[in-house]
Design a protein around this motif. Sequence first.
Motif, PDB file in Angstrom:
ATOM      1  N   ILE A  56       0.828  -1.047  -0.078  1.00 61.50           N
ATOM      2  CA  ILE A  56      -0.067  -0.097  -0.026  1.00 61.50           C
ATOM      3  C   ILE A  56       1.021   1.323   0.081  1.00 61.50           C
ATOM      4  CG2 ILE A  56      -1.519   1.294   1.367  1.00 61.50           C
ATOM      5  CD1 ILE A  56      -2.812  -1.324   2.300  1.00 61.50           C
ATOM      6  N   GLY A  57       0.376   2.158  -0.745  1.00 61.62           N
ATOM      7  CA  GLY A  57       1.269   3.360  -0.850  1.00 61.62           C
ATOM      8  C   GLY A  57       0.619   4.755  -1.753  1.00 61.62           C
ATOM      9  N   PRO A  58       1.044   5.749  -1.493  1.00 62.05           N
ATOM     10  CA  PRO A  58       0.209   6.861  -2.554  1.00 62.05           C
ATOM     11  C   PRO A  58       1.232   6.798  -3.778  1.00 62.05           C
ATOM     12  CG  PRO A  58       1.807   7.913  -0.881  1.00 62.05           C
ATOM     13  CD  PRO A  58       1.798   6.568  -0.599  1.00 62.05           C
ATOM     14  N   PRO A  77       0.759  -7.957  -5.690  1.00 57.90           N
ATOM     15  CA  PRO A  77      -0.608  -7.507  -5.114  1.00 57.90           C
ATOM     16  C   PRO A  77      -0.165  -6.156  -4.214  1.00 57.90           C
ATOM     17  CG  PRO A  77      -0.267  -9.703  -4.227  1.00 57.90           C
ATOM     18  CD  PRO A  77       0.952  -9.369  -4.784  1.00 57.90           C
ATOM     19  N   HIS A  78      -1.031  -5.184  -4.849  1.00 56.69           N
ATOM     20  CA  HIS A  78      -0.980  -3.716  -4.280  1.00 56.69           C
ATOM     21  C   HIS A  78      -2.375  -3.072  -4.401  1.00 56.69           C
ATOM     22  CE1 HIS A  78      -0.943  -3.435  -8.619  1.00 56.69           C
ATOM     23  NE2 HIS A  78      -1.337  -2.218  -8.508  1.00 56.69           N
ATOM     24  N   GLU A  79      -2.361  -2.050  -3.577  1.00 58.01           N
ATOM     25  CA  GLU A  79      -3.513  -0.805  -3.588  1.00 58.01           C
ATOM     26  C   GLU A  79      -2.606   0.494  -3.559  1.00 58.01           C
ATOM     27  OE1 GLU A  79      -8.073  -0.445  -1.828  1.00 58.01           O
ATOM     28  OE2 GLU A  79      -6.814  -2.184  -1.322  1.00 58.01           O
ATOM     29  N   LEU A  80      -2.683   1.441  -4.378  1.00 59.59           N
ATOM     30  CA  LEU A  80      -2.345   2.395  -4.553  1.00 59.59           C
ATOM     31  C   LEU A  80      -3.203   3.401  -4.125  1.00 59.59           C
ATOM     32  CD1 LEU A  80       0.271   2.153  -7.341  1.00 59.59           C
ATOM     33  CD2 LEU A  80       0.771   1.957  -4.967  1.00 59.59           C
ATOM     34  N   LEU A  81      -2.937   4.509  -3.401  1.00 59.43           N
ATOM     35  CA  LEU A  81      -3.914   5.811  -3.300  1.00 59.43           C
ATOM     36  C   LEU A  81      -3.392   6.793  -4.361  1.00 59.43           C
ATOM     37  CD1 LEU A  81      -5.982   6.962  -1.137  1.00 59.43           C
ATOM     38  CD2 LEU A  81      -4.062   7.985   0.166  1.00 59.43           C
ATOM     39  N   PRO A  82      -4.434   7.152  -5.098  1.00 55.70           N
ATOM     40  CA  PRO A  82      -3.990   8.415  -5.889  1.00 55.70           C
ATOM     41  C   PRO A  82      -3.762   9.793  -5.171  1.00 55.70           C
ATOM     42  CG  PRO A  82      -6.109   6.991  -6.656  1.00 55.70           C
ATOM     43  CD  PRO A  82      -5.822   6.525  -5.394  1.00 55.70           C
ATOM     44  N   VAL A  83      -2.854  10.383  -5.499  1.00 57.99           N
ATOM     45  CA  VAL A  83      -2.786  11.733  -4.988  1.00 57.99           C
ATOM     46  C   VAL A  83      -2.174  12.674  -5.899  1.00 57.99           C
ATOM     47  CG1 VAL A  83      -2.205  10.760  -2.659  1.00 57.99           C
ATOM     48  CG2 VAL A  83      -0.443  11.319  -4.162  1.00 57.99           C
ATOM     49  N   GLY A  84      -2.305  13.955  -5.729  1.00 56.23           N
ATOM     50  CA  GLY A  84      -1.806  15.048  -6.711  1.00 56.23           C
ATOM     51  C   GLY A  84      -0.380  15.200  -6.745  1.00 56.23           C
ATOM     52  N   GLY A  85       0.461  14.974  -5.632  1.00 56.53           N
ATOM     53  CA  GLY A  85       1.710  15.214  -5.558  1.00 56.53           C
ATOM     54  C   GLY A  85       2.375  14.241  -6.463  1.00 56.53           C
ATOM     55  N   ALA A  86       3.811  14.282  -7.017  1.00 58.15           N
ATOM     56  CA  ALA A  86       4.305  13.732  -7.984  1.00 58.15           C
ATOM     57  C   ALA A  86       5.329  12.682  -7.291  1.00 58.15           C
ATOM     58  CB  ALA A  86       5.284  14.314  -8.843  1.00 58.15           C
ATOM     59  N   THR A  87       5.113  11.342  -7.782  1.00 58.68           N
ATOM     60  CA  THR A  87       6.119  10.383  -7.043  1.00 58.68           C
ATOM     61  C   THR A  87       7.580  10.627  -7.409  1.00 58.68           C
ATOM     62  OG1 THR A  87       4.193   8.410  -6.941  1.00 58.68           O
ATOM     63  CG2 THR A  87       6.654   7.565  -7.191  1.00 58.68           C
ATOM     64  N   ARG A  88       8.341  10.321  -6.483  1.00 61.76           N
ATOM     65  CA  ARG A  88       9.744  10.593  -6.430  1.00 61.76           C
ATOM     66  C   ARG A  88      10.511   9.493  -7.367  1.00 61.76           C
ATOM     67  NH1 ARG A  88      13.099   8.455  -1.827  1.00 61.76           N
ATOM     68  NH2 ARG A  88      11.839   7.079  -0.988  1.00 61.76           N
ATOM     69  N   TRP A 116      -3.195  11.988   4.323  1.00 61.40           N
ATOM     70  CA  TRP A 116      -2.641  11.144   5.313  1.00 61.40           C
ATOM     71  C   TRP A 116      -3.911  10.496   5.956  1.00 61.40           C
ATOM     72  CZ3 TRP A 116       1.864   9.300   6.389  1.00 61.40           C
ATOM     73  CH2 TRP A 116       3.078  10.187   5.682  1.00 61.40           C
ATOM     74  N   GLU A 117      -5.036  11.150   6.221  1.00 61.10           N
ATOM     75  CA  GLU A 117      -6.406  10.284   6.687  1.00 61.10           C
ATOM     76  C   GLU A 117      -6.731   9.452   5.408  1.00 61.10           C
ATOM     77  OE1 GLU A 117      -7.494  10.701   9.431  1.00 61.10           O
ATOM     78  OE2 GLU A 117      -6.132  12.148  10.422  1.00 61.10           O
ATOM     79  N   ARG A 118      -6.619   9.565   4.475  1.00 60.79           N
ATOM     80  CA  ARG A 118      -7.135   8.499   3.295  1.00 60.79           C
ATOM     81  C   ARG A 118      -6.319   7.505   3.222  1.00 60.79           C
ATOM     82  NH1 ARG A 118      -6.491  11.255  -1.822  1.00 60.79           N
ATOM     83  NH2 ARG A 118      -7.406   9.248  -2.882  1.00 60.79           N
ATOM     84  N   LEU A 119      -4.924   7.565   3.492  1.00 62.66           N
ATOM     85  CA  LEU A 119      -4.005   6.460   3.521  1.00 62.66           C
ATOM     86  C   LEU A 119      -4.243   5.716   4.904  1.00 62.66           C
ATOM     87  CD1 LEU A 119      -1.407   5.389   2.162  1.00 62.66           C
ATOM     88  CD2 LEU A 119       0.050   6.586   3.496  1.00 62.66           C
ATOM     89  N   LEU A 120      -4.568   6.493   6.030  1.00 65.85           N
ATOM     90  CA  LEU A 120      -4.692   5.659   7.151  1.00 65.85           C
ATOM     91  C   LEU A 120      -5.826   4.906   7.183  1.00 65.85           C
ATOM     92  CD1 LEU A 120      -3.879   8.456   9.882  1.00 65.85           C
ATOM     93  CD2 LEU A 120      -3.078   6.224   9.968  1.00 65.85           C
ATOM     94  N   ASP A 121      -7.098   5.380   6.485  1.00 66.78           N
ATOM     95  CA  ASP A 121      -8.463   4.726   6.296  1.00 66.78           C
ATOM     96  C   ASP A 121      -8.169   3.437   5.304  1.00 66.78           C
ATOM     97  OD1 ASP A 121     -11.289   4.634   6.388  1.00 66.78           O
ATOM     98  OD2 ASP A 121     -11.020   4.889   4.308  1.00 66.78           O
ATOM     99  N   LEU A 122      -7.167   3.666   4.262  1.00 64.00           N
ATOM    100  CA  LEU A 122      -6.971   2.638   3.539  1.00 64.00           C
ATOM    101  C   LEU A 122      -6.210   1.144   4.174  1.00 64.00           C
ATOM    102  CD1 LEU A 122      -6.962   1.153   0.613  1.00 64.00           C
ATOM    103  CD2 LEU A 122      -4.815   2.524   0.208  1.00 64.00           C
TER     104      LEU A 122
END
Length: 300
Positions: A56-58, A77-88, A116-122
Motif C-alpha cells: 500500500i502507498g500513495p 498485489p497492491h493498492e495505491l492511493l491516487p494523490v496529486g503530488g508527483a512520485t519521486r 494522510w487520513e485517506r492513507l490511514l483509512d486504506l
Amino acid sequence: MIITCTPNPALDVSYHVDRLVPGATHRVRSVLERAGGKGFNVSRVLHQLGVATLAIGPAGGVLGDSLRADLVDSGLPHELLPVGGATRMTVAVVADDPPDATLFSEPGTALSEKDWERLLDLVARRLPGAGALVCSGSLPPGAPVDAYARFVALARGSGVPVLVDVGGEPLVAAARAGADVLKPNAEELRSATGAEDPVAGARQLLAAGAGAVVVSLGAAGMVAVTGSGAWRARGPRVDGNPTGAGDAAVAALAGATAAGRSWPERVAAAVAWSAAAVAAPGAGAVVPELLDTEVEVGQL
C-alpha cells in the motif's frame, strides 16, 4: 497476509557500470527500473518467496503511473492511493570494480493532511485478518512526526503486530506508540537516541514502549534486543548491491513475527535474507540459494 505501507514510494532506477569515477562520463551496461520504496521492496521479497502480501502507498504524476505499471507487470498485489503530488525517483549506480553502490534519493512530495487520513483509512480497511503490518521507509517532506505512530495505533487496535523501519524522531514516536518491532540501522538509532552503543540505544527505545528493536550493523550483522534478552547475529560477507538488504531483513522479521518464531530464529533469518538480497541484482529481490546461509547467533 503481511501488509506493507510505504508513505514515500519511488520509481527505483539502477545503473550498472564497470567502475564509478567522479567527474567522468560512464557507459551504462544495463538499466533496471522498478517500483520502489522500502515497503514495496519488503513486499517484493515476500511475494518472491510465496508469502501473501499487499503493498500500500500513495502514487501520483508520470512516475506514479510508471510505478503502478511495474507493480501490475510484476504481479505484486497492491493498492495505491491516487494523490496529486508527483512520485519521486531514486537512482542507484552499481559498480563492479570495486564492488559498490552509490544511491541518489529524491525527497518526495508532501502529502496533505487529507491524504494522510485517506492513507490511514486504506490501511485500516485491510488490517482485519492480517498477519503483520510493516511501515517502512522515509516520510515525505512535511509529514507529521507521529505519522508512523498513527499506523502503530491502528494495528494495535486491530490486534495486528506492527514493524516499523524509519529513523529520527518518527522512530521514537513509533516506540512510544508501542510498535512491536523497530528496525533502525546503527546511524538511525544513534541519531534518534544519542547512544553510541546499539544495545544501549535499543534499550532506550524499549523503555519508551517498543516491544523489540533489531539494529542493522552492516557487514557486522545485527543485534536484536527485547524485554527478555539480547542477541547478536552475523553471517559471511557477501559482495554485491546492499541497497535492499535492510528491506529483505524486514521481510524476514515480518514473516517470522507473524509465524511466532523465537527471537534467535528471527534475527538469524533477518541476517540470512539480508545477505541473499546483497547478491541480487536490485532491491526487492533475493537469491534463494543464499537464504540458508549459515548465521552465527549468540546471546549478549
